[in-house]
Enzyme design. Structure first.
Site, mmCIF file in Angstrom:
data_model
loop_
_atom_site.group_PDB
_atom_site.id
_atom_site.type_symbol
_atom_site.label_atom_id
_atom_site.label_comp_id
_atom_site.label_asym_id
_atom_site.label_seq_id
_atom_site.Cartn_x
_atom_site.Cartn_y
_atom_site.Cartn_z
ATOM 1 N N HIS A 72 0.805 -1.221 0.000
ATOM 2 C CA HIS A 72 0.000 0.000 0.000
ATOM 3 C C HIS A 72 0.847 1.284 0.000
ATOM 4 C CE1 HIS A 72 -2.911 3.052 1.024
ATOM 5 N NE2 HIS A 72 -2.353 3.209 2.209
ATOM 6 N N GLU A 119 0.650 5.624 12.501
ATOM 7 C CA GLU A 119 -0.721 5.208 12.811
ATOM 8 C C GLU A 119 -0.832 3.701 13.060
ATOM 9 O OE1 GLU A 119 -3.745 7.260 10.569
ATOM 10 O OE2 GLU A 119 -4.892 5.416 10.382
ATOM 11 N N ASP A 120 -0.122 2.910 12.306
ATOM 12 C CA ASP A 120 -0.349 1.459 12.322
ATOM 13 C C ASP A 120 0.792 0.616 12.876
ATOM 14 O OD1 ASP A 120 -2.873 1.766 11.267
ATOM 15 O OD2 ASP A 120 -2.199 1.626 9.196
ATOM 16 N N HIS A 169 3.701 6.993 5.375
ATOM 17 C CA HIS A 169 2.498 7.666 5.874
ATOM 18 C C HIS A 169 1.677 6.867 6.886
ATOM 19 C CE1 HIS A 169 0.181 5.471 2.731
ATOM 20 N NE2 HIS A 169 -0.868 5.700 3.504
ATOM 21 N N ASP A 170 1.773 5.538 6.873
ATOM 22 C CA ASP A 170 0.991 4.748 7.837
ATOM 23 C C ASP A 170 1.838 4.175 8.978
ATOM 24 O OD1 ASP A 170 -1.635 5.025 6.906
ATOM 25 O OD2 ASP A 170 -1.389 3.445 5.405
ATOM 26 N N ASP A 198 -3.475 8.497 -1.119
ATOM 27 C CA ASP A 198 -3.887 7.424 -0.201
ATOM 28 C C ASP A 198 -5.329 7.006 -0.498
ATOM 29 O OD1 ASP A 198 -3.714 5.721 2.073
ATOM 30 O OD2 ASP A 198 -4.549 7.282 3.362
HETATM 31 ZN ZN ZN Z 1 -2.652 4.657 3.758
#
Ligand code: ZN
Length: 176
Positions: free
Chosen positions: A35, A65-66, A61-62, A122
């Site tokens: 992704h 967050e993840d 970018h993630d 995204d």
């Molecule tokens: Zn994303």
């Protein structure tokens, strides 16, 4: 080798390591790193974005967050500018899901130029994935709602790039 290429490869490798145990929600459960690679690739090769800070932020970018990654860690390796963009596109996971989704809509218009580019790419990638291999167990209504919500976010940032706006519209035609 050009410093930009070295930085991009370092960011791809860093993200691959951070996401190493994660899979995408789609029915194919593909490796998560597909992704962020798709988001950065779309920006570079479909939208013509050449700004390295934006492309590195797209690869990362993630991660906050993840995964267990912190903004400090990204700032130390890739600089404060990259870390700031990643933070801008990071949801506060302590909030309930509906509140996070509402905030994305409310805050999208105030994002920086770079964060808007990442946000748009995204959403395009997520719609493409949702149309191609929807998450197992997502009923039609939930997939439709996802497309609607993505459109609400994108309508607030699309002025940043007509090309990305057009790519979003193309992806949106696959709405279930
Ligand atoms: Zn994303």
């Amino acid at each position: 080798m050009q410093p930009a290429l070295q930085t991009l490869l370092a960011a791809a490798s860093f993200a691959a390591h951070k996401h190493r145990d994660q899979r995408r929600k789609g029915a194919e459960a593909s490796p998560y790193i597909n992704h962020p690679l798709a988001v950065a690739n779309l920006l570079a090769n479909e939208a013509g974005v050449e700004d390295v800070t934006t492309l590195v932020a797209a690869l990362l970018h993630d991660t906050i967050e993840d995964t267990a990654t912190t903004a400090e860690e990204i700032a130390a390796r890739f600089g404060a500018e990259v870390a700031a963009v990643v933070m801008e596109v990071t949801d506060d996971k302590r909030l309930p899901k509906e509140e996070r989704k509402r905030r994305q809509v409310d805050h999208a218009g105030a994002l920086s130029h770079r964060a808007k580019l990442v946000k748009l790419a995204d959403k395009i990638c997520n719609l493409r994935d949702m149309a191609g291999a929807p998450p197992a167990g997502w009923p039609l209504e939930r997939r439709r709602e996802y497309f609607e919500w993505a459109r609400q976010v994108v309508d607030r940032v699309r002025a940043v790039s007509p090309r990305l706006g057009a790519l979003f519209d193309e992806a949106y035609t696959q709405r279930p």
